[in-house]
Every structure is written in C-alpha cells, then in structure tokens.
Design a protein around this motif. Structure first.
Motif, PDB file in Angstrom:
ATOM      1  N   ASN A   1      23.317-117.825  32.612  1.00  0.00           N
ATOM      2  CA  ASN A   1      23.555-118.962  33.516  1.00  0.00           C
ATOM      3  C   ASN A   1      23.727-118.516  34.974  1.00  0.00           C
ATOM      4  O   ASN A   1      24.409-119.185  35.747  1.00  0.00           O
ATOM      5  CB  ASN A   1      24.801-119.762  33.098  1.00  0.00           C
ATOM      6  CG  ASN A   1      24.654-120.316  31.697  1.00  0.00           C
ATOM      7  OD1 ASN A   1      23.541-120.559  31.232  1.00  0.00           O
ATOM      8  ND2 ASN A   1      25.773-120.523  31.025  1.00  0.00           N
TER       9      ASN A   1
ATOM     10  N   ASP B   1      19.671-118.540  29.875  1.00  0.00           N
ATOM     11  CA  ASP B   1      20.109-119.864  30.300  1.00  0.00           C
ATOM     12  C   ASP B   1      20.523-120.661  29.060  1.00  0.00           C
ATOM     13  O   ASP B   1      19.709-120.892  28.167  1.00  0.00           O
ATOM     14  CB  ASP B   1      18.949-120.561  31.027  1.00  0.00           C
ATOM     15  CG  ASP B   1      19.386-121.879  31.646  1.00  0.00           C
ATOM     16  OD1 ASP B   1      20.410-122.440  31.196  1.00  0.00           O
ATOM     17  OD2 ASP B   1      18.704-122.342  32.572  1.00  0.00           O
ATOM     18  N   ASP B   2      21.778-121.046  29.018  1.00  0.00           N
ATOM     19  CA  ASP B   2      22.270-121.765  27.847  1.00  0.00           C
ATOM     20  C   ASP B   2      21.537-123.082  27.620  1.00  0.00           C
ATOM     21  O   ASP B   2      21.488-123.582  26.506  1.00  0.00           O
ATOM     22  CB  ASP B   2      23.779-122.026  27.968  1.00  0.00           C
ATOM     23  CG  ASP B   2      24.575-120.741  27.814  1.00  0.00           C
ATOM     24  OD1 ASP B   2      23.987-119.728  27.416  1.00  0.00           O
ATOM     25  OD2 ASP B   2      25.788-120.760  28.108  1.00  0.00           O
ATOM     26  N   PHE B   3      20.969-123.636  28.697  1.00  0.00           N
ATOM     27  CA  PHE B   3      20.230-124.894  28.523  1.00  0.00           C
ATOM     28  C   PHE B   3      18.939-124.642  27.757  1.00  0.00           C
ATOM     29  O   PHE B   3      18.469-125.488  26.998  1.00  0.00           O
ATOM     30  CB  PHE B   3      19.916-125.528  29.885  1.00  0.00           C
ATOM     31  CG  PHE B   3      19.563-126.982  29.788  1.00  0.00           C
ATOM     32  CD1 PHE B   3      20.541-127.950  29.929  1.00  0.00           C
ATOM     33  CD2 PHE B   3      18.265-127.390  29.544  1.00  0.00           C
ATOM     34  CE1 PHE B   3      20.233-129.298  29.822  1.00  0.00           C
ATOM     35  CE2 PHE B   3      17.946-128.725  29.435  1.00  0.00           C
ATOM     36  CZ  PHE B   3      18.926-129.689  29.576  1.00  0.00           C
ATOM     37  N   ASP B   4      18.345-123.480  27.986  1.00  0.00           N
ATOM     38  CA  ASP B   4      17.073-123.146  27.338  1.00  0.00           C
ATOM     39  C   ASP B   4      17.278-122.516  25.964  1.00  0.00           C
ATOM     40  O   ASP B   4      16.342-122.389  25.193  1.00  0.00           O
ATOM     41  CB  ASP B   4      16.274-122.166  28.207  1.00  0.00           C
ATOM     42  CG  ASP B   4      15.840-122.806  29.507  1.00  0.00           C
ATOM     43  OD1 ASP B   4      15.787-124.039  29.551  1.00  0.00           O
ATOM     44  OD2 ASP B   4      15.575-122.070  30.465  1.00  0.00           O
TER      45      ASP B   4
ATOM     46  N   LEU C   1      22.426-126.219  20.752  1.00  0.00           N
ATOM     47  CA  LEU C   1      22.473-127.482  20.005  1.00  0.00           C
ATOM     48  C   LEU C   1      23.355-127.302  18.775  1.00  0.00           C
ATOM     49  O   LEU C   1      24.131-128.186  18.409  1.00  0.00           O
ATOM     50  CB  LEU C   1      21.067-127.892  19.580  1.00  0.00           C
ATOM     51  CG  LEU C   1      20.122-128.334  20.691  1.00  0.00           C
ATOM     52  CD1 LEU C   1      18.704-128.460  20.159  1.00  0.00           C
ATOM     53  CD2 LEU C   1      20.587-129.654  21.281  1.00  0.00           C
TER      54      LEU C   1
ATOM     55  N   ASP D   1      27.029-126.955  19.806  1.00  0.00           N
ATOM     56  CA  ASP D   1      27.590-128.289  20.081  1.00  0.00           C
ATOM     57  C   ASP D   1      27.984-129.006  18.793  1.00  0.00           C
ATOM     58  O   ASP D   1      29.033-129.650  18.721  1.00  0.00           O
ATOM     59  CB  ASP D   1      26.574-129.147  20.839  1.00  0.00           C
ATOM     60  CG  ASP D   1      26.608-128.876  22.332  1.00  0.00           C
ATOM     61  OD1 ASP D   1      27.464-128.076  22.759  1.00  0.00           O
ATOM     62  OD2 ASP D   1      25.790-129.459  23.059  1.00  0.00           O
TER      63      ASP D   1
ATOM     64  N   GLU E   1      31.911-130.174  17.521  1.00  0.00           N
ATOM     65  CA  GLU E   1      32.314-131.484  16.999  1.00  0.00           C
ATOM     66  C   GLU E   1      32.994-131.327  15.648  1.00  0.00           C
ATOM     67  O   GLU E   1      34.024-131.947  15.384  1.00  0.00           O
ATOM     68  CB  GLU E   1      31.093-132.401  16.857  1.00  0.00           C
ATOM     69  CG  GLU E   1      30.951-133.363  18.012  1.00  0.00           C
ATOM     70  CD  GLU E   1      29.750-134.276  17.853  1.00  0.00           C
ATOM     71  OE1 GLU E   1      29.587-134.861  16.759  1.00  0.00           O
ATOM     72  OE2 GLU E   1      28.986-134.392  18.834  1.00  0.00           O
TER      73      GLU E   1
END
Lengths: 287, 109
Positions: free
Chosen positions: A35, A75-78, A83, A86, A90
């Motif tokens: 990141n 990149d944690d988004f990529d 997923l 996350d 939860e």
C-alpha cells in the motif's frame, strides 16, 4: 561464410543462456512495499540450523514470481485474498455454536489479540502436542463456542487463518525449534529429506537443490511458507500450507498424507523454521 | 439473489486541479453466468451485475455493460481527470433488481 555463421550462432546462444540465468535467480531489482507504506524485507540471513543448505540467504517466494504477480501483492485492493479476510473479520464478530459466543467475545479485537501469532505457528500446546493455527481455531470452536469444527482446507478456515495471519504482517517468522518442539522438528526435518512417490523426490530436491531453476514451466522457489494462506492465481482461490504440501507430494506421484495430519504439522514446523527471519507476508499472491 | 455483495472503491482523497487520478472499484459478486448446471442437471439461473456506472458531480463519466462471461468479483480500474472538488458516485446494477452504491469525495487542492 560458413565459419561466420557458426560464430554468430554461438554468440546468440551465449546471450540466450545469460538471459535464462538472469530470470531464474531471485528478483533483485524490486522491493515489496504494501500500500505504498509498509516496507517488507523479502530476504533474510539463513538460520544457523540450515548449516548453509540454502546458502547465506533465505528468500521469500515473492522474489521468484512475475512482475504482475508481485504487483498484486503490493496493493491490498488488488490482492484478492482481502475479500476472504473481510469475510473472516465479519465471522470474527458473529456468534456461532451452542454457547452463543463469537471470537470477539473472548479475544476482543483481532488486531491486538492475534498480533504476532502467525509468526510462532506451529507450536507445542500446553498438553505437549504440536498444533497449527487451524488446531487452535477448531479448539476454540468446539470447546469454547460449542460450534462445529471447520475442515482444515474449508473456505471458512482459510479465511480465518488469513485474517489472523495478516495481523502479524511484517513481523519476522520465529518458530520455536528447541525444547519440547525439538522432537517434532527432527521428524519434520527427516520428512523434508525423504523421497516420496514414483518420481522419488524429496522437498529438498526441488526447494533446496534447485530453487531458482525451472521444473518444466514452474519457477522453483525455496518453498518458504511465510505468505500462507495465500491467493494462488492458478486455483483462483486461497491455498493453505497443508494444501500445498498435499499438492507437492501428489506431484511426486506419491500417495499423499492428509492435510492436518501429525506428519504435515511436523513438516510445517520444519519448513517454517527454514524461513525463520523472513517476515510474515500473509496473505501473499503467487501463481 | 446474490449474497454478501459488497462494493469497494479506492479514490484518492485529494488531487491537484485537472490531475488524472486512478480509480479502482471492485464488487464482490458470484456473477453466475446462467450457463452452468447443478448436480441434478438443472440450469443455475443467471445472476450477474449487468451495468456499472461512475458519475462525477452528477455527470456520467463511465457507463459499462457487463455480460455473463465476466468473472466473479468484477473489478474496474480507470483514470479520470478532476477539474474541481466534487464527488464520485459509483453504481452497480444487479440482475435481481438490487442497486449498490458507493460515493467518494475528492478535494482539489
């Protein structure tokens, strides 16, 4: 005329060989920065117990992967593993089982309570058994929560080990190999050097003798497990440590040992110890 | 009906005037193609995100039609020029009629 041609071919061949050699080595001109903030070392001085088996340095598998794959992990988004992380975050807060408790009811925030845990796994529990992270999770689920145990390689389990593992990201792997862990470690070491299957290959044949070389189209790494569970592009999904062990034994055309077995937990301890000093990269991306 | 649908977006918080910024979006969604069959041979009904749009201060900047061949968790990355402070609004349209939205403010400094 003919002589000239031969000289030229030899020159071309020499260039080709040089290129292949350069590609095969661990990548030197890239730095893993997550990141744009978290700088992570992808090599470390080899542990004394290796006795020079891997040379002076141990390398993360990240250094043996292609540019695009390395970029995905930066990149944690990529990074598709997030997923799954996350989903586990939860689950962490969601009560399950007859006791009506969630992970958070005992452990509070995952970021504080689970920090550093991945770096010490597997370890000997208070009953003298060698346990992996999966064992600890299922112990909580069955004994404290009254919930059903998760399968070793189930999606729920891999989600949770990823979410717990990422809390230790950037911390050096430091599994204990002496004291009560020593007998397990010795057995794991023996297995590492034992040849399996019709192809009669041990872990060491690929990951010690030939890291940096290609086995058909696969670029062999040192077989470090500091990034597990990780996203494997080939499988389009999360892969656990034992899942990879099963895959490797299968590839020798051997009868595989089950994920979660005593043998594989001992092997996990030994393989983890070969990467002592490398930082936890969970959840990594590989192909 | 798709479960656990969750949009994620990454937009820089600040930009200089007329800077071209990179925007990344991803929505977790199974994107069931409608071509597959279950164990009993019944067709699994199609359930996909069929449209994605991005607006900046009410102006449509991206409008994409998604087809069944697009894989699980569709990811869009695009560049946009930012002329002024404003808000990006992203919208995903599901086959089941659900609409998922997310918006992000960009400040021009």
């Amino acid at each position: 005329m003919k002589l000239q041609f031969t000289v030229k071919s030899a020159a071309v061949l020499a260039v080709t060989l040089a290129l292949t050699a350069a590609q095969a080595d661990p990548v030197e001109d890239d730095q893993l920065v997550i990141n744009g903030e978290l700088e992570m070392a992808t090599d470390a001085p080899a542990s004394d117990h290796l006795d020079g088996a891997l040379g002076d340095s141990v390398y993360s598998g990240w250094r043996f992967r292609d540019t695009e794959t390395r970029a995905m992990q930066k990149d944690d988004f990529d990074n598709p593993m997030f997923l799954f992380v996350d989903a586990a975050l939860e689950a962490w807060d969601t009560p399950d089982g007859s006791a009506g408790k969630s992970c958070a009811d005992c452990h509070n925030g995952i970021d504080e309570s689970m920090k550093g845990l991945r770096a010490q796994m597997p370890k000997v529990n208070d009953k003298g058994e060698l346990w992996s992270l999966e064992n600890y999770i299922n112990d909580c689920r069955t004994n404290r929560m009254g919930a059903e145990a998760w399968g070793w390689n189930s999606q729920n389990m891999k989600n949770m080990t990823a979410a717990i593992g990422v809390q230790s990201r950037g911390m050096p792997v430091a599994v204990k190999i002496d004291g009560d862990a020593a007998p397990f470690w010795e057995k794991g070491k023996e297995m590492y050097y034992t040849r399996f299957g019709q192809l009669e290959m041990s872990c060491a044949n690929c990951h010690e003798d030939n890291f940096g070389n290609y086995i058909r189209s696969d670029h062999l790494s040192q077989g470090q497990i500091n990034g597990f569970p990780l996203y494997r592009l080939k499988d389009q999904g999360a892969v656990s440590i034992h899942q990879r062990f099963v895959g490797c034994v299968r590839d020798t055309r051997g009868t595989t040992i089950e994920a979660g077995s005593q043998e594989f937990r001992e092997l996990e301890l030994y393989v983890a110890s070969r990467g002592n000093g490398l930082v936890v990269e969970t959840p990594a991306v590989r192909h | 009906m798709a479960d656990n649908v969750k949009p994620r977006v990454r937009v820089p918080k600040t930009a200089s005037k007329d800077e071209v910024i990179t925007i990344k979006t991803l929505i977790s969604h199974p994107m069931e193609s409608g071509q597959r069959k279950d164990k009993d041979g019944n067709v699994i009904p199609r359930s996909i995100i069929n449209r994605f749009t991005a607006e900046f201060n009410g102006e449509l900047v991206v409008d994409a039609t998604l087809e069944p061949a697009i894989s699980t968790n569709p990811y869009f990355e695009f560049d946009a020029r930012v002329p002024e402070t404003g808000e990006f609004k992203f919208t995903w349209y599901d086959d089941d009629g659900s609409v998922y939205e997310d918006s992000h403010q960009v400040e021009v400094t």
